[in-house]
Scaffold this active site. Structure first.
Site, short mmCIF file in Angstrom:
data_model
loop_
_atom_site.label_atom_id
_atom_site.label_comp_id
_atom_site.label_asym_id
_atom_site.label_seq_id
_atom_site.Cartn_x
_atom_site.Cartn_y
_atom_site.Cartn_z
N LYS A 44 -24.40 7.84 47.27
CA LYS A 44 -25.21 9.06 47.40
C LYS A 44 -26.59 8.86 46.78
O LYS A 44 -27.32 9.80 46.54
CB LYS A 44 -24.51 10.24 46.70
CG LYS A 44 -23.18 10.63 47.30
CD LYS A 44 -22.71 12.02 46.89
CE LYS A 44 -22.59 12.26 45.45
NZ LYS A 44 -21.95 13.56 45.12
N LYS A 46 -27.18 8.25 43.76
CA LYS A 46 -27.21 8.96 42.48
C LYS A 46 -26.66 8.04 41.39
O LYS A 46 -25.71 7.28 41.64
CB LYS A 46 -26.30 10.21 42.54
CG LYS A 46 -26.89 11.41 43.23
CD LYS A 46 -26.04 12.64 42.92
CE LYS A 46 -26.73 13.90 43.42
NZ LYS A 46 -26.03 15.13 43.00
N1 C2G Z 1 -25.29 23.57 42.90
C1 C2G Z 1 -25.71 24.91 42.89
N2 C2G Z 1 -26.85 25.23 42.23
C2 C2G Z 1 -27.58 24.29 41.60
C3 C2G Z 1 -27.16 22.94 41.60
C4 C2G Z 1 -25.99 22.60 42.26
O1 C2G Z 1 -25.06 25.79 43.46
N3 C2G Z 1 -28.73 24.67 40.97
C5 C2G Z 1 -24.06 23.25 43.62
C6 C2G Z 1 -24.30 22.29 44.78
O2 C2G Z 1 -24.75 22.99 45.94
C7 C2G Z 1 -22.91 21.69 44.97
C8 C2G Z 1 -22.34 21.68 43.54
O3 C2G Z 1 -23.16 22.59 42.77
O4 C2G Z 1 -22.11 22.54 45.79
C9 C2G Z 1 -22.38 20.31 42.92
O5 C2G Z 1 -23.72 19.83 42.97
P1 C2G Z 1 -23.95 18.24 42.82
O6 C2G Z 1 -23.22 17.75 41.63
O7 C2G Z 1 -25.41 17.98 42.98
O8 C2G Z 1 -23.15 17.72 44.11
P2 C2G Z 1 -23.69 16.87 45.35
O9 C2G Z 1 -24.35 15.63 44.87
O10 C2G Z 1 -24.40 17.81 46.23
O11 C2G Z 1 -22.28 16.36 45.95
O12 C2G Z 1 -19.27 15.23 49.42
C10 C2G Z 1 -20.15 16.20 48.90
C11 C2G Z 1 -20.94 15.66 47.74
O13 C2G Z 1 -20.11 15.03 46.79
C12 C2G Z 1 -21.72 16.82 47.10
#
Ligand code: C2G
Length: 130
Positions: A44, A46
């Site tokens: 990803k 990350k």
């Molecule tokens: N999120 C949110 N508000 C934020 C930051 C994050 O609602 N200010 C939500 C994201 O939309 C996601 C969850 O928190 O639903 C986790 O965010 P991340 O850890 O950034 O996940 P991500 O990298 O988007 O991974 O297969 C799907 C991926 O693994 C999603």
């Protein structure tokens, strides 16, 4: 029992993550978080500050979270949903539309992303103030 599932890295846990987990859990009775492994994070583009083990430890301490399992690849969601008898898939709406194909397996809901906070922003602001 209505079972919910959501996915993410959840690094440097902040209130945007918590609001997502809180709202997801409010839609059912049991919330499974599928947590990106350190290896999957690389796919990803990350690099999490906390290891998978520590991110799992933190998530398991949250009252909204009932189970934490590893996310190893993009194409495990269908299997996760069937293996865990999931009723509802929830993600932040930065993913809106990306997982609509899962409606063949369960309900899909995108919740509004919390504005003004992100792990990236935390890292950047800490770097600028260093
Ligand atoms: N999120 C949110 N508000 C934020 C930051 C994050 O609602 N200010 C939500 C994201 O939309 C996601 C969850 O928190 O639903 C986790 O965010 P991340 O850890 O950034 O996940 P991500 O990298 O988007 O991974 O297969 C799907 C991926 O693994 C999603």
């Amino acid at each position: 029992m209505k079972k919910i599932i959501t996915y993410g890295t959840f690094d440097l846990l902040h209130w945007g993550h918590i609001r997502l987990l809180e709202r997801a859990k409010s839609l059912g009775d049991h919330l499974t978080v599928v947590l990106s492994t350190d290896e999957f994070n690389l796919k990803k583009d990350k690099v999490a500050y906390h290891s998978y083990e520590m991110r799992k430890y933190i998530l398991e301490s949250i009252k909204y979270v009932d189970a934490v399992i590893p996310e190893n690849d993009w194409c495990q969601k269908e299997r996760d949903i069937t293996d865990n008898a999931i009723d509802l898939f929830v993600m932040g709406d930065d993913w809106k539309g990306k997982f609509d194909y899962l409606t063949d397996y369960c309900e899909v809901v995108y919740l509004s992303r919390t504005k003004g906070i992100s792990t990236t922003r935390i890292k950047m602001e800490l770097q600028n103030h260093a």
